[in-house]
Design a protein around this motif. Structure first.
Motif, PDB file in Angstrom:
ATOM      1  N   ASP A  26       0.831  -1.208   0.000  1.00 38.87           N
ATOM      2  CA  ASP A  26       0.000   0.000   0.000  1.00 38.87           C
ATOM      3  C   ASP A  26       0.862   1.253   0.000  1.00 38.87           C
ATOM      4  OD1 ASP A  26      -2.450  -1.150  -0.162  1.00 38.87           O
ATOM      5  OD2 ASP A  26      -3.065  -0.737   1.896  1.00 38.87           O
ATOM      6  N   MET A  27       0.225   2.392  -0.278  1.00 35.48           N
ATOM      7  CA  MET A  27       0.939   3.674  -0.264  1.00 35.48           C
ATOM      8  C   MET A  27       0.313   4.599   0.767  1.00 35.48           C
ATOM      9  SD  MET A  27       3.511   5.111  -1.623  1.00 35.48           S
ATOM     10  CE  MET A  27       3.919   4.385  -3.215  1.00 35.48           C
ATOM     11  N   GLN A  55      -1.264   6.445  -6.424  1.00 34.99           N
ATOM     12  CA  GLN A  55      -2.440   7.279  -6.137  1.00 34.99           C
ATOM     13  C   GLN A  55      -2.679   8.293  -7.263  1.00 34.99           C
ATOM     14  OE1 GLN A  55      -0.150   8.169  -2.784  1.00 34.99           O
ATOM     15  NE2 GLN A  55      -1.606   7.367  -1.272  1.00 34.99           N
ATOM     16  N   LYS A  79      -7.506   6.154  -6.073  1.00 40.09           N
ATOM     17  CA  LYS A  79      -7.621   7.622  -6.166  1.00 40.09           C
ATOM     18  C   LYS A  79      -6.712   8.307  -5.159  1.00 40.09           C
ATOM     19  CE  LYS A  79     -12.223   7.666  -8.113  1.00 40.09           C
ATOM     20  NZ  LYS A  79     -13.605   8.138  -8.054  1.00 40.09           N
ATOM     21  N   GLY A  80      -6.551   7.727  -3.982  1.00 41.16           N
ATOM     22  CA  GLY A  80      -5.730   8.349  -2.936  1.00 41.16           C
ATOM     23  C   GLY A  80      -6.597   8.785  -1.780  1.00 41.16           C
ATOM     24  N   ALA A  81      -6.134   8.517  -0.568  1.00 41.96           N
ATOM     25  CA  ALA A  81      -6.999   8.652   0.595  1.00 41.96           C
ATOM     26  C   ALA A  81      -6.605   9.769   1.562  1.00 41.96           C
ATOM     27  CB  ALA A  81      -7.005   7.322   1.358  1.00 41.96           C
ATOM     28  N   LYS A  93     -12.073  16.647  -7.254  1.00 35.81           N
ATOM     29  CA  LYS A  93     -12.364  15.234  -7.489  1.00 35.81           C
ATOM     30  C   LYS A  93     -12.444  14.909  -8.994  1.00 35.81           C
ATOM     31  CE  LYS A  93     -15.943  11.785  -6.465  1.00 35.81           C
ATOM     32  NZ  LYS A  93     -15.341  10.900  -7.415  1.00 35.81           N
ATOM     33  N   THR A 123     -10.767   0.559  -7.026  1.00 37.93           N
ATOM     34  CA  THR A 123     -11.797   1.603  -6.899  1.00 37.93           C
ATOM     35  C   THR A 123     -13.177   0.969  -6.761  1.00 37.93           C
ATOM     36  OG1 THR A 123     -12.779   3.555  -7.950  1.00 37.93           O
ATOM     37  CG2 THR A 123     -12.035   1.831  -9.437  1.00 37.93           C
ATOM     38  N   HIS A 124     -14.085   1.723  -6.091  1.00 41.74           N
ATOM     39  CA  HIS A 124     -15.493   1.295  -6.022  1.00 41.74           C
ATOM     40  C   HIS A 124     -16.344   2.122  -6.974  1.00 41.74           C
ATOM     41  CE1 HIS A 124     -13.517   1.018  -2.018  1.00 41.74           C
ATOM     42  NE2 HIS A 124     -13.871  -0.238  -2.172  1.00 41.74           N
ATOM     43  N   ILE A 154     -17.686  -3.523   0.653  1.00 43.22           N
ATOM     44  CA  ILE A 154     -18.069  -2.299  -0.059  1.00 43.22           C
ATOM     45  C   ILE A 154     -18.412  -2.631  -1.511  1.00 43.22           C
ATOM     46  CG2 ILE A 154     -17.235  -0.038  -0.862  1.00 43.22           C
ATOM     47  CD1 ILE A 154     -15.497   0.039   1.666  1.00 43.22           C
ATOM     48  N   ARG A 190     -12.713   8.843   4.887  1.00 43.39           N
ATOM     49  CA  ARG A 190     -13.794   9.415   4.098  1.00 43.39           C
ATOM     50  C   ARG A 190     -15.083   9.129   4.852  1.00 43.39           C
ATOM     51  NH1 ARG A 190     -16.894   7.910  -0.226  1.00 43.39           N
ATOM     52  NH2 ARG A 190     -17.047   9.415  -1.917  1.00 43.39           N
ATOM     53  N   ASN A 193     -17.962   7.083   3.744  1.00 43.55           N
ATOM     54  CA  ASN A 193     -17.846   5.633   3.615  1.00 43.55           C
ATOM     55  C   ASN A 193     -18.661   4.884   4.653  1.00 43.55           C
ATOM     56  OD1 ASN A 193     -16.165   5.948   1.502  1.00 43.55           O
ATOM     57  ND2 ASN A 193     -14.297   5.294   2.534  1.00 43.55           N
ATOM     58  N   PHE A 196     -21.887   4.509   3.155  1.00 41.86           N
ATOM     59  CA  PHE A 196     -21.767   3.586   2.024  1.00 41.86           C
ATOM     60  C   PHE A 196     -21.778   2.141   2.512  1.00 41.86           C
ATOM     61  CE2 PHE A 196     -19.480   6.871  -0.741  1.00 41.86           C
ATOM     62  CZ  PHE A 196     -20.562   7.013  -1.570  1.00 41.86           C
TER      63      PHE A 196
HETATM   64  C1  LIG Z   1      -8.104  -2.328  -2.943  1.00 44.31           C
HETATM   65  C2  LIG Z   1      -7.881  -0.927  -2.455  1.00 44.31           C
HETATM   66  C3  LIG Z   1      -6.643  -0.569  -1.930  1.00 44.31           C
HETATM   67  C4  LIG Z   1      -6.428   0.741  -1.495  1.00 44.31           C
HETATM   68  N1  LIG Z   1      -5.172   1.097  -1.063  1.00 44.31           N
HETATM   69  C5  LIG Z   1      -4.907   2.403  -0.804  1.00 44.31           C
HETATM   70  C6  LIG Z   1      -3.581   2.839  -0.522  1.00 44.31           C
HETATM   71  O1  LIG Z   1      -2.638   2.041  -0.461  1.00 44.31           O
HETATM   72  N2  LIG Z   1      -3.355   4.167  -0.328  1.00 44.31           N
HETATM   73  C7  LIG Z   1      -4.372   5.100  -0.425  1.00 44.31           C
HETATM   74  O2  LIG Z   1      -4.098   6.303  -0.298  1.00 44.31           O
HETATM   75  N3  LIG Z   1      -5.658   4.701  -0.656  1.00 44.31           N
HETATM   76  C8  LIG Z   1      -5.951   3.395  -0.852  1.00 44.31           C
HETATM   77  N4  LIG Z   1      -7.245   3.014  -1.120  1.00 44.31           N
HETATM   78  C9  LIG Z   1      -8.351   3.985  -0.943  1.00 44.31           C
HETATM   79  C10 LIG Z   1      -8.572   4.863  -2.185  1.00 44.31           C
HETATM   80  O3  LIG Z   1      -7.523   5.774  -2.354  1.00 44.31           O
HETATM   81  C11 LIG Z   1      -9.892   5.680  -2.073  1.00 44.31           C
HETATM   82  O4  LIG Z   1      -9.795   6.550  -0.981  1.00 44.31           O
HETATM   83  C12 LIG Z   1     -11.134   4.835  -1.883  1.00 44.31           C
HETATM   84  O5  LIG Z   1     -11.093   3.660  -2.644  1.00 44.31           O
HETATM   85  C13 LIG Z   1     -12.391   5.633  -2.294  1.00 44.31           C
HETATM   86  O6  LIG Z   1     -12.312   6.018  -3.647  1.00 44.31           O
HETATM   87  P1  LIG Z   1     -13.108   5.266  -4.840  1.00 44.31           P
HETATM   88  O7  LIG Z   1     -12.222   5.223  -6.037  1.00 44.31           O
HETATM   89  O8  LIG Z   1     -13.518   3.933  -4.356  1.00 44.31           O
HETATM   90  O9  LIG Z   1     -14.399   6.075  -5.133  1.00 44.31           O
HETATM   91  P2  LIG Z   1     -14.925   7.575  -4.832  1.00 44.31           P
HETATM   92  O10 LIG Z   1     -14.564   8.535  -5.898  1.00 44.31           O
HETATM   93  O11 LIG Z   1     -14.604   7.938  -3.417  1.00 44.31           O
HETATM   94  O12 LIG Z   1     -16.416   7.305  -5.012  1.00 44.31           O
HETATM   95  C14 LIG Z   1     -16.991   7.039  -6.298  1.00 44.31           C
HETATM   96  C15 LIG Z   1     -18.254   6.246  -6.113  1.00 44.31           C
HETATM   97  O13 LIG Z   1     -17.898   4.923  -5.701  1.00 44.31           O
HETATM   98  C16 LIG Z   1     -18.823   4.476  -4.737  1.00 44.31           C
HETATM   99  N5  LIG Z   1     -18.133   4.318  -3.481  1.00 44.31           N
HETATM  100  C17 LIG Z   1     -16.998   4.922  -3.074  1.00 44.31           C
HETATM  101  N6  LIG Z   1     -16.629   4.498  -1.863  1.00 44.31           N
HETATM  102  C18 LIG Z   1     -17.580   3.618  -1.508  1.00 44.31           C
HETATM  103  C19 LIG Z   1     -17.805   2.842  -0.350  1.00 44.31           C
HETATM  104  N7  LIG Z   1     -16.977   2.921   0.683  1.00 44.31           N
HETATM  105  N8  LIG Z   1     -18.884   2.032  -0.318  1.00 44.31           N
HETATM  106  C20 LIG Z   1     -19.740   1.961  -1.347  1.00 44.31           C
HETATM  107  N9  LIG Z   1     -19.593   2.684  -2.461  1.00 44.31           N
HETATM  108  C21 LIG Z   1     -18.540   3.495  -2.534  1.00 44.31           C
HETATM  109  C22 LIG Z   1     -19.898   5.507  -4.599  1.00 44.31           C
HETATM  110  O14 LIG Z   1     -20.967   5.230  -5.474  1.00 44.31           O
HETATM  111  C23 LIG Z   1     -19.191   6.775  -5.014  1.00 44.31           C
HETATM  112  O15 LIG Z   1     -20.044   7.772  -5.486  1.00 44.31           O
HETATM  113  C24 LIG Z   1      -7.489   1.708  -1.550  1.00 44.31           C
HETATM  114  C25 LIG Z   1      -8.728   1.336  -2.069  1.00 44.31           C
HETATM  115  C26 LIG Z   1      -8.934   0.053  -2.525  1.00 44.31           C
HETATM  116  C27 LIG Z   1     -10.274  -0.300  -3.097  1.00 44.31           C
END
Ligand SMILES: Cc1cc2nc3c(=O)[nH]c(=O)nc-3n(C[C@H](O)[C@H](O)[C@H](O)COP(=O)(O)OP(=O)(O)OC[C@H]3O[C@@H](n4cnc5c(N)ncnc54)[C@H](O)[C@@H]3O)c2cc1C
Length: 204
Positions: A26-27, A55, A79-81, A93, A123-124, A154, A190, A193, A196
């Motif tokens: 992870d990052m 990210q 996307k980055g957290a 965004k 991503t979700h 999720i 977030r 979440n 969600f």
């Molecule tokens: C496998 C995995 C590994 C990750 N590793 C890292 C890491 O190493 N470092 C890091 O900085 N971040 C990591 N993340 C987190 C990532 O950076 C995002 O913060 C997180 O995934 C939310 O962004 P998104 O792309 O899912 O969608 P967003 O742009 O946040 O949301 C887009 C749409 O997706 C859906 N959605 C989003 N989140 C959810 C939820 N929780 N439940 C249901 N629907 C949802 C909704 O419909 C929303 O409108 C990881 C995420 C995943 C899935």
């Protein structure tokens, strides 16, 4: 302590190799990106079974991809957290989403892609995944060539839809003594979440 971190990760990469498995790293915040990528490069040179999260919100990420891809380091694009300054990360965004797509296109491009390179989208975001799938179609890549990773619990309904379409889907599960603090931290990154998660428990 980069030396200790490298030693611990060597043990994990070695174990993953024995099991014919793969190690994803992870990052965290930008302060750790260079140190993380340096360790990843060393592990990949020694074990050849290592991937790292990049990210899409960081301005530097396309350059990091270009540097890592020839080494065969797998990339899990997210996307980055974290909260990062505009000098380092896109504040809007919509720009993060567009950069995610552009980097995805580069990850999927057949030119110069080593056979061992693993392109994963963490991503979700169902709309973004649909856009990437549509792009795959235009370049002749089947759904089965796509790999999407999501967090446990999720978007379960979307996970099932993707599997039915032939996409490879992996679910990231936190385990061990620290699973609960880790999962809470991911939710806290977030606040939306939390809602969600509750909604997706009942989604069809
Ligand atoms: C496998 C995995 C590994 C990750 N590793 C890292 C890491 O190493 N470092 C890091 O900085 N971040 C990591 N993340 C987190 C990532 O950076 C995002 O913060 C997180 O995934 C939310 O962004 P998104 O792309 O899912 O969608 P967003 O742009 O946040 O949301 C887009 C749409 O997706 C859906 N959605 C989003 N989140 C959810 C939820 N929780 N439940 C249901 N629907 C949802 C909704 O419909 C929303 O409108 C990881 C995420 C995943 C899935």
């Amino acid at each position: 302590d980069a030396g200790r971190c490298h030693q611990n990760l060597r043990a994990l990469a070695e174990r993953a190799r024995q099991l014919n498995s793969y190690l994803w790293i992870d990052m965290e915040q930008t302060a750790y990106v260079d140190a993380t990528l340096e360790i990843v490069r060393r592990l990949q040179a020694e074990f050849g079974n290592v991937g790292v999260c990049l990210q899409a919100y960081l301005h530097r990420t396309m350059d990091d991809l270009v540097a890592l891809r020839p080494l065969g380091v797998g990339v899990r694009l997210v996307k980055g957290a974290y909260s990062e300054p505009p000098a380092l990360a896109f504040p809007r965004k919509a720009d993060v989403d567009e950069n995610f797509f552009q980097i995805a296109v580069a990850m999927l491009a057949p030119q110069g892609r080593p056979a061992a390179f693993r392109a994963v989208f963490g991503t979700h975001d169902a709309l973004l995944i649909a856009r990437i799938r549509a792009h795959c179609k235009t370049i002749g890549l089947a759904d089965s060539a796509l790999e999407v990773h999501m967090l446990y619990g999720i978007q379960r309904a979307e996970q099932l839809r993707l599997v039915q379409a032939g996409v490879r889907v992996c679910v990231l599960i936190a385990y061990g003594a620290f699973w609960f603090p880790w999962y809470m931290r991911r939710l806290a990154e977030r606040p939306a979440n939390v809602g969600f998660v509750i909604r997706s428990m009942f989604a069809r």
